[in-house]
Design a protein around this motif. Structure first.
Motif, short mmCIF file in Angstrom:
data_model
loop_
_atom_site.label_atom_id
_atom_site.label_comp_id
_atom_site.label_asym_id
_atom_site.label_seq_id
_atom_site.Cartn_x
_atom_site.Cartn_y
_atom_site.Cartn_z
N VAL A 55 0.49 -1.14 -0.21
CA VAL A 55 -0.58 0.57 0.03
C VAL A 55 0.92 0.90 0.26
O VAL A 55 0.75 2.33 -1.26
CB VAL A 55 -1.29 -0.20 1.29
N ALA A 56 2.15 1.38 0.74
CA ALA A 56 2.82 2.41 1.04
C ALA A 56 3.60 2.79 -0.33
O ALA A 56 3.62 3.83 -1.13
CB ALA A 56 3.48 2.04 2.08
N ASP A 57 4.05 1.61 -1.14
CA ASP A 57 4.27 1.37 -2.35
C ASP A 57 3.73 2.62 -3.15
O ASP A 57 4.13 2.90 -4.33
CB ASP A 57 5.16 0.72 -2.69
N TRP A 58 2.19 1.81 -2.96
CA TRP A 58 1.55 2.25 -4.71
C TRP A 58 0.81 3.69 -3.86
O TRP A 58 0.63 4.50 -4.85
CB TRP A 58 0.35 1.73 -4.06
N PHE B 47 0.69 8.69 -6.13
CA PHE B 47 0.40 10.14 -5.42
C PHE B 47 1.77 11.09 -4.90
O PHE B 47 1.75 12.52 -4.52
CB PHE B 47 -0.01 10.15 -4.27
N ASN B 48 2.95 10.83 -4.62
CA ASN B 48 4.12 10.85 -4.12
C ASN B 48 4.07 10.77 -2.92
O ASN B 48 4.86 12.04 -2.16
CB ASN B 48 4.84 11.57 -5.15
N VAL B 49 2.74 9.98 -1.87
CA VAL B 49 3.20 10.58 -0.54
C VAL B 49 3.86 9.35 -0.33
O VAL B 49 3.47 8.31 -0.36
CB VAL B 49 1.59 10.73 -0.63
N THR B 50 5.05 9.18 1.09
CA THR B 50 5.24 8.62 1.92
C THR B 50 4.30 8.57 3.32
O THR B 50 4.22 9.34 3.65
CB THR B 50 7.24 9.39 2.47
N LEU B 51 4.55 6.86 3.61
CA LEU B 51 3.62 6.49 4.29
C LEU B 51 4.92 5.37 5.16
O LEU B 51 5.39 4.10 4.88
CB LEU B 51 2.60 6.24 3.81
N ASP B 52 4.48 5.41 6.60
CA ASP B 52 5.28 4.63 7.26
C ASP B 52 4.49 2.99 6.98
O ASP B 52 3.72 2.82 8.31
CB ASP B 52 5.89 4.76 8.24
N PRO B 53 4.33 2.04 6.06
CA PRO B 53 3.86 0.73 6.54
C PRO B 53 3.39 -0.25 8.19
O PRO B 53 2.12 -0.46 8.27
CB PRO B 53 4.60 0.33 5.59
#
Length: 391
Positions: free
Chosen positions: A82-85, A90-96
């Protein structure tokens, strides 16, 4: 032995019938009468799940390690996918680890989040017309829905300035939905920016439902709420694999964003469910890693359908705008009809199932919703049937 009167809870007594269950009943009754139904009522993709996803499920289901209880927060590998997607799309960084939470379809999370934040009497800001689960989740938690009317005059967007200051100060959650169900209207980054400022000022958690973000037309991708500075500070975004990959029956979704909000929702889930079957999550990893050509192909089919139905409806004299996203068509009912009476007319005289706009809330009166979840040939036939039936 005699029984005794069984009383259901007040929350059940006051619950309206689930809109799409009522539509399905109408459809089944018409079919029983021998009517050849064209179903434009429920937004359920008619296209098959892409083959690589099905193959991934088949393989993963054979692995015994997936046969035990999953974790409520979801496999870390799925949350990383999900984070990679999000980074790619969207060029949004998320901590999985703590900014992604797996859901049993986004509907489950949308319903449950109220239990984490809404106490009896608390206010939730709810767009209307809108997805029925927003006010129902509010009601189940004892909260009070303050309706944000979506009208043509305000571009079918919530008018933040129209929310009374005392209501805003009492509100715990605010629901936003872009692309919108049922109107298909999209919110710009500038609108999200204003919503974030409003949420900061009034200490409101924004819950953005983005289930339709990947169904868009003319190559114009809608923005993610998470793309805007400050989004993670005030809220979360719900998403689903249902519409993007034709996986409505698979029940796999996720929510991303503010880690404190996700932790509270996760705590509710840990008490009420046991997570998603890991083989389905493995298939979800495959889905999120697919080449864009797969989703481009799905969008192309929906665009062909939209571009068949819209000109046909306009030629009949119906007032309708081409949607920029989602697979819904928001049609103004002709003079002399209500939402319900025009829905009934189309079913009885043309064998077409649609959804009355007031089923999404009182501000939806005067409209019906159609979907493009059937072939362009059937959509062209629907136009012919409406013309013959008249209105």
């Amino acid at each position: 032995m005699a029984g005794f009167p069984i009383e259901v809870a007040t929350r059940i007594k006051t619950l309206p019938p689930y809109l799409f269950a009522a539509i399905d009943k109408m459809k089944q009754e018409a079919i029983a009468r021998g009517v050849d139904i064209i179903n434009l009522g429920i937004g359920d993709p008619d296209l098959p799940t892409p083959a690589p996803i099905i193959e991934s499920l088949a393989q993963a289901a054979k692995n015994p390690k997936h046969h035990q209880y999953p974790s409520y927060e979801g496999m870390l590998a799925f949350r990383k996918a999900v984070a990679d997607w999000y980074k790619r799309r969207f060029n949004v960084t998320l901590d999985p680890a703590d900014e992604v939470l797996t859901l049993i379809g986004s509907k489950e999370g949308i319903g449950h989040i109220h239990l984490a934040f809404v106490d009896p009497g608390d206010v939730v800001l709810v767009p209307s017309p809108g997805y029925p689960v927003y006010p129902v989740g509010t009601s189940f938690s004892g909260g009070v829905s303050h309706i944000m009317p979506l009208t043509k005059a305000n571009g079918f967007l919530p008018d933040l300035n129209a929310i009374p200051k005392d209501v805003a100060k009492k509100a715990k959650l605010m629901w936003l939905n872009s692309p919108n169900n049922p109107t298909s209207v999209i919110m710009t980054k500038d609108y999200f920016k204003r919503a974030i400022e409003f949420a900061q000022e009034n200490q409101i958690i924004i819950c953005h439902d983005a289930a339709y973000s990947e169904i868009y037309y003319d190559g114009k991708r809608p923005a993610s709420f998470m793309e805007v500075d400050g989004a993670k500070d005030v809220g979360v975004e719900f998403h689903s694999l249902s519409k993007t990959y034709n996986m409505t029956g698979w029940r796999l979704g996720f929510v991303v964003g503010n880690k404190t909000v996700l932790a509270a929702l996760g705590k509710v889930k840990s008490q009420l469910d046991s997570g998603v079957f890991e083989a389905v999550q493995a298939a979800g990893i495959t889905a999120l890693g697919l080449d864009d050509s797969v989703t481009d192909g799905i969008r192309k089919i929906y665009q062909e359908r939209r571009d068949t139905l819209i000109p046909g409806l306009k030629k009949l004299g119906l007032e309708v705008d081409a949607p920029p996203a989602a697979f819904y068509i928001w049609v103004t009912v002709p003079k002399g009809y209500t939402s319900a009476s025009f829905t009934a007319h189309l079913l009885e005289k043309a064998g077409i199932v649609t959804t009355p706009g007031n089923g999404f809330g009182a501000p939806g009166e005067g409209y019906i919703r159609m979907t493009v979840c059937t072939t362009k040939e059937r959509l062209a036939e629907a136009v012919e049937r409406i013309q013959k039936a008249g209105f």
